[in-house]
Design an enzyme around this catalytic site. Structure first.
Site, mmCIF file in Angstrom:
data_model
loop_
_atom_site.group_PDB
_atom_site.id
_atom_site.type_symbol
_atom_site.label_atom_id
_atom_site.label_comp_id
_atom_site.label_asym_id
_atom_site.label_seq_id
_atom_site.Cartn_x
_atom_site.Cartn_y
_atom_site.Cartn_z
ATOM 1 N N MET A 21 53.150 39.904 44.409
ATOM 2 C CA MET A 21 51.624 40.506 44.544
ATOM 3 C C MET A 21 51.397 40.218 45.981
ATOM 4 O O MET A 21 50.005 40.203 46.120
ATOM 5 C CB MET A 21 50.873 39.766 43.452
ATOM 6 C CG MET A 21 51.316 40.159 42.128
ATOM 7 S SD MET A 21 49.997 40.168 40.970
ATOM 8 C CE MET A 21 49.399 38.434 41.008
ATOM 9 N N HIS A 28 58.101 32.915 47.834
ATOM 10 C CA HIS A 28 58.558 34.109 47.698
ATOM 11 C C HIS A 28 59.798 34.449 48.792
ATOM 12 O O HIS A 28 60.794 35.139 48.233
ATOM 13 C CB HIS A 28 57.550 35.048 48.109
ATOM 14 C CG HIS A 28 56.088 35.049 47.801
ATOM 15 N ND1 HIS A 28 55.229 34.878 48.019
ATOM 16 C CD2 HIS A 28 56.058 35.691 46.323
ATOM 17 C CE1 HIS A 28 54.025 35.026 47.008
ATOM 18 N NE2 HIS A 28 54.663 35.210 46.131
ATOM 19 N N ASP A 141 56.929 30.902 37.427
ATOM 20 C CA ASP A 141 56.574 31.554 36.299
ATOM 21 C C ASP A 141 57.344 31.735 35.325
ATOM 22 O O ASP A 141 57.990 32.544 35.015
ATOM 23 C CB ASP A 141 56.094 32.943 36.878
ATOM 24 C CG ASP A 141 55.067 32.880 37.771
ATOM 25 O OD1 ASP A 141 53.956 32.823 37.566
ATOM 26 O OD2 ASP A 141 55.446 32.829 39.011
ATOM 27 N N ARG A 178 47.276 31.627 45.083
ATOM 28 C CA ARG A 178 46.220 31.063 44.473
ATOM 29 C C ARG A 178 45.913 29.725 45.036
ATOM 30 O O ARG A 178 44.744 29.479 44.921
ATOM 31 C CB ARG A 178 46.220 31.108 42.875
ATOM 32 C CG ARG A 178 46.014 32.553 42.394
ATOM 33 C CD ARG A 178 45.910 32.574 40.945
ATOM 34 N NE ARG A 178 45.594 34.060 40.304
ATOM 35 C CZ ARG A 178 46.330 34.555 39.501
ATOM 36 N NH1 ARG A 178 47.709 34.355 39.461
ATOM 37 N NH2 ARG A 178 46.244 35.733 39.366
HETATM 38 P P1 AMP Z 1 53.334 36.497 42.754
HETATM 39 O O1 AMP Z 1 53.291 36.968 44.015
HETATM 40 O O2 AMP Z 1 52.573 35.156 42.574
HETATM 41 O O3 AMP Z 1 53.355 37.401 41.558
HETATM 42 O O4 AMP Z 1 55.035 35.932 42.674
HETATM 43 C C1 AMP Z 1 56.012 36.936 42.970
HETATM 44 C C2 AMP Z 1 57.274 36.262 42.520
HETATM 45 O O5 AMP Z 1 57.589 34.813 43.445
HETATM 46 C C3 AMP Z 1 57.425 35.538 41.218
HETATM 47 O O6 AMP Z 1 58.826 35.903 40.742
HETATM 48 C C4 AMP Z 1 57.021 34.327 41.290
HETATM 49 O O7 AMP Z 1 57.747 33.431 40.171
HETATM 50 C C5 AMP Z 1 57.865 33.831 42.579
HETATM 51 N N1 AMP Z 1 56.996 32.522 42.935
HETATM 52 C C6 AMP Z 1 55.718 32.172 43.208
HETATM 53 N N2 AMP Z 1 55.437 31.077 43.644
HETATM 54 C C7 AMP Z 1 56.719 30.824 43.715
HETATM 55 C C8 AMP Z 1 57.153 29.288 44.180
HETATM 56 N N3 AMP Z 1 56.467 28.254 44.720
HETATM 57 N N4 AMP Z 1 58.704 29.080 44.223
HETATM 58 C C9 AMP Z 1 59.311 29.960 43.624
HETATM 59 N N5 AMP Z 1 59.063 31.064 43.500
HETATM 60 C C10 AMP Z 1 57.679 31.502 43.481
#
Ligand code: AMP
Length: 272
Positions: A21, A28, A141, A178
């Site tokens: 996102m 990421h 997640d 966040r």
């Molecule tokens: P998001 O942009 O928060 O929807 O996350 C996109 C992807 O990055 C999802 O597969 C999340 O699980 C992964 N992600 C987010 N934060 C982390 C983190 N701290 N460590 C590893 N992967 C992450």
């Protein structure tokens, strides 16, 4: 996007996808690295998916910085950034959704009804649009990972799913877009979530196998910080996500809490 992917695939290249996102961080980028290791062309999608936000959640305020994201992607050697507008991905009369009916009933699914329907739907769409051979998701997640693996199995998507470990700040806070919402004091208070998970790891390593005892110790650790409100601390089987009472096999310890108004999640797997 499909035409781009098909061209790459027809020339013998394997396409990797990292769905995000945006407002990218090292968590990421670690997934981008895993995608690079397995594929020849890496696509990062950046899409704040409106249908996975509930009314009253932070859709409008969700942090966005496309220029910075694009620069990070370029520096990491990402082959393409897929950045659709919501109306490009969802027709005004969009009416087909993907519903998972077991794994998403508990944990975050219980507290955010409809959230995982939005996630499953957008991921199915991204798979059909980007046509990846491999897609990489983060263990941060954990319930989402279980959902995606089930989606791929049950709807026969020809996509290999890779799960990357949680990337943390040096002081232990799990990286998250966040975290940006946290004030300086809240940022410190949020550390109790990682401390509680470390406590669980520690008790487990020292031989404790009593779910109640470990949960109470974790609850105490978080309750000591008044600004942090626990939404749940749950012990579930790592593959079925069913609650466990005995510590056998791999147990996912998942928690969600509000730090001020910011909802954060984190987890650890015991017995891994
Ligand atoms: P998001 O942009 O928060 O929807 O996350 C996109 C992807 O990055 C999802 O597969 C999340 O699980 C992964 N992600 C987010 N934060 C982390 C983190 N701290 N460590 C590893 N992967 C992450």
């Amino acid at each position: 996007m499909q035409a781009w992917s098909l061209t790459h695939k027809r020339s013998g290249k394997r396409v990797g996808l990292v769905p995000t996102m945006g407002y990218l961080h090292q968590g990421h980028m670690s997934l981008v690295h895993l995608a690079h290791e397995r594929t020849d062309a890496v696509v990062v999608s950046i899409f704040v998916n409106p249908i996975q936000f509930l009314p009253g959640e932070d859709l409008a305020n969700y942090p966005r910085d496309f220029e910075r994201d694009e620069r990070l992607c370029r520096e990491a050697g990402v082959t393409a950034v897929f950045y659709p507008a919501p109306e490009e991905l969802y027709a005004a009369d969009h009416s087909v959704y993907v519903d998972e009916t077991r794994l998403t009933m508990g944990l975050c699914g219980r507290h955010r009804p409809g959230h995982f329907r939005g996630v499953a739907t957008v991921v199915a769409k991204l798979f059909n649009v980007v046509l990846p051979d491999v897609a990489v998701f983060g263990q941060k997640d954990a319930q989402q990972c279980a959902l995606i693996q089930r989606l791929v199995r049950d709807l026969n998507f020809p996509v290999e799913i890779v799960i990357g470990p949680i990337v943390r700040e040096p002081d232990g806070l799990a990286m998250s877009s966040r975290n940006r919402y946290l004030s300086a004091p809240e940022r410190q208070e949020a550390l109790c979530l990682h401390r509680a998970l470390e406590l669980a790891d520690d008790l487990y390593r020292r031989g404790s196998r009593d779910v109640k005892v470990i949960r109470e110790a974790m609850g105490g650790c978080i309750a000591a910080v008044p600004a942090v409100n626990i939404e749940f601390i749950e012990f579930v089987d790592n593959s079925t996500l069913e609650p466990v009472t005995a510590m056998t096999g791999k147990v996912l310890v998942a928690l969600a809490a509000r730090v001020g108004t910011t909802r954060l999640i984190d987890n650890t797997v015991l017995g891994a």
